[in-house]
Write an enzyme that holds these catalytic residues in place. Structure first.
Site, PDB file in Angstrom:
ATOM      1  CB  SER A 178    -102.244  14.572  26.461  1.00 36.68           C
ATOM      2  OG  SER A 178    -101.782  15.816  26.956  1.00 36.68           O
ATOM      3  CB  THR A 179    -105.425  17.994  25.376  1.00 35.62           C
ATOM      4  OG1 THR A 179    -104.130  18.547  25.594  1.00 35.62           O
ATOM      5  CG2 THR A 179    -106.468  19.091  25.432  1.00 35.62           C
ATOM      6  CG  HIS A 205     -99.488  14.111  28.949  1.00 39.26           C
ATOM      7  ND1 HIS A 205     -99.361  14.515  27.636  1.00 39.26           N
ATOM      8  CD2 HIS A 205     -98.698  13.018  29.085  1.00 39.26           C
ATOM      9  CE1 HIS A 205     -98.530  13.693  27.003  1.00 39.26           C
ATOM     10  NE2 HIS A 205     -98.123  12.781  27.868  1.00 39.26           N
ATOM     11  CG  MET A 299    -101.163  19.835  21.582  1.00 39.10           C
ATOM     12  SD  MET A 299    -102.227  20.235  20.191  1.00 39.10           S
ATOM     13  CE  MET A 299    -103.649  20.953  21.038  1.00 39.10           C
ATOM     14  CG  ASP A 302     -95.774  11.188  25.553  1.00 36.33           C
ATOM     15  OD1 ASP A 302     -94.745  10.524  25.291  1.00 36.33           O
ATOM     16  OD2 ASP A 302     -96.319  11.191  26.673  1.00 36.33           O
TER      17      ASP A 302
END
Length: 358
Positions: A178-179, A205, A299, A302
Site C-alpha cells: 500500500s503506502t 492499493h 498503512m 490488509d
C-alpha cells in the site's frame, strides 16, 4: 494538531481544501501558490504533511518534491488529475518520495468535494504517521537502511521455525503493498530474473487511473513481463500481475487452469485491490504449500489475517522489515499475528523468493 501545507496554483482548489481541513478539529493549514512558495513554507511553517499539485507555474510539483526531499524531508500526498500524463508524473513523484496520491474529481471539483475531501483527509492523516528518514528518496532510503536492517533480518531468521526449502511444481507468489508500495515493488521485481519460476500476483492499493501506468513502468524496468489485470488472464511463470485499482484481484480456475481476474470491490474489504481477498481466493483454489505470501509497506492491516491463515495452513510468508518499510503497518500486523516465517529488509526478499521456489 497536524500541520498541513497545501500547495496548489488554483485559488479555488486552495479555498476548497482549506474548507475541508477547517471542518476537522486536528488540522492547522497554510497555503502556497506554487513550488517556490511551497519550499519557503516548508522551511518556515515546518508542516507535518504537504499536499502537492503536479502542474504549477514557476516550479512544478515534481521539481518541488525533489527539493523538499533534499532540503527538509516531509510526508507528501500528491493531488493529481486523471489524465495519462498526470498518471506518469504521479508515479515519478512516488519514486521521488511522495507517500501517497489522491485524484482530483473530473469536472468541477466543488461538486464532488465531500467525497474527495474525505479521501484526502484520510490519506493526510495516514501520511502524518509515516516516518520520513533523512535518507531522502524511497529507493535511496531502502538502500541506506539495508545494512542496518540485516541485523533484524538475522534475528528473524534465527527465530524462525521454518527451514528454507525449495518448493516443487507450480505455485504462485502473492504480494500485498500500500503506502510506499510502487518503489518497493520496483525494488522487488527488478531483482528477480526473467525466468523466475512462479508468477507473482500483486495487490497494490492504488486508484484505477494509476495501476495501468504502474504496470507499464515496471514492465519497462524489469526482466519479468508485468501486466495490469482488467479481465481474466491465465497466470504463467516469468510474469507479474498487478490488480486494477478500485477493484479487487482474485485467483480463480477457468477450464481447469489458474487465472487472475479483476472483480468488483466488496464492502467487506476496506482497501482495494484487497490483499486479504486475493490471498483467501488463492487458498480456495491452490494448496497452501504452493503459495508464498509477501506483505510489504503499507498503512493498516490488509493482508495480515489472510497471510497468517496461509502460514497456519502450510504456506510460507515473508514480511518486510520495519527498517526498510515506509510504513510498517501491514507487515507489522502480520508479525504481531505471528504469521510471518521471515521478516526481511526489502533488498533480501527477492533472494529469498529465489531460494524458496523451483
Amino acid at each position: 494538531m497536524i500541520k498541513i501545507l497545501v500547495v496548489d496554483d488554483s485559488a479555488l482548489v486552495r479555498k476548497l481544501l482549506g474548507q475541508v481541513f477547517a471542518g476537522q478539529s486536528d488540522f492547522e493549514v497554510k497555503f502556497a501558490r506554487n513550488g517556490v512558495e511551497g519550499l519557503a513554507q516548508n522551511k518556515a511553517f515546518e508542516p507535518d504533511v504537504i499536499t502537492l499539485d503536479i502542474h504549477m507555474p514557476e516550479m512544478d510539483g515534481l521539481e518541488c518534491l525533489d527539493r523538499i526531499m533534499l532540503e527538509r524531508p516531509c510526508p507528501v500526498v500528491m493531488v493529481s488529475s486523471l489524465t495519462e500524463e498526470a498518471a506518469a508524473a504521479t508515479l515519478e513523484a512516488l519514486r521521488l518520495g511522495a507517500i501517497d496520491v489522491v485524484t482530483k474529481p473530473s469536472g468541477a471539483v466543488s461538486l464532488h468535494i465531500d467525497a474527495f475531501g474525505a479521501q484526502l483527509v484520510a490519506k493526510v492523516r495516514n501520511a502524518a504517521k509515516a516516518k520520513i528518514r533523512a535518507s531522502l528518496r524511497l529507493k535511496e532510503r531502502v538502500r541506506k537502511n539495508a545494512a542496518g536492517a540485516k541485523s533484524s533480518a538475522q534475528k528473524a531468521r534465527a527465530g524462525s521455525v521454518r527451514t528454507i526449502e525449495k518448493a516443487e511444481g507450480e505455485g504462485v507468489v502473492l504480494v500485498g503493498a500500500s503506502t510506499g508500495g510502487p518503489p518497493a515493488l520496483e525494488a522487488l521485481l527488478t531483482a528477480l530474473p526473467a525466468d523466475f519460476a512462479w508468477p507473482l500476483i500483486i495487490a497494490q492499493h492504488m486508484p484505477g487511473s494509476f495501476t495501468g501506468a504502474l504496470a507499464k513502468r515496471l514492465d519497462r524496468l524489469c526482466g519479468l513481463e508485468v501486466v495490469e489485470v482488467t479481465h481474466a488472464v491465465r497466470i504463467k511463470p516469468g510474469q507479474a500481475y498487478i490488480g486494477h485499482g478500485d477493484s479487487d484481484l482474485v485467483v480463480a480456475r477457468r477450464g481447469g487452469r489458474l487465472v487472475a481476474t479483476s472483480v468488483p470491490s466488496q464492502a467487506d474489504y476496506l482497501w482495494h485491490p484487497s490483499v486479504d481477498r486475493l490471498v483467501r481466493s488463492a487458498l480456495e483454489h491452490m494448496e497452501p504449500s504452493q503459495l508464498i505470501g509477501v506483505l510489504m509497506t503499507g498503512m493498516g492491516n490488509d493482508g495480515a489475517s489472510a497471510m497468517a491463515l496461509l502460514r497456519e495452513r502450510g504456506g510460507r510468508t515473508i514480511a518486510e522489515s520495519e527498517e526498510t518499510a515506509v510504513v510498517w503497518g501491514m507487515p507489522g500486523e502480520l508479525v504481531k499475528a505471528q504469521g510471518a516465517d521471515w521478516v526481511l529488509p526489502l533488498p533480501e526478499i527477492a533472494e529469498r523468493l529465489q531460494r524458496l521456489t523451483p
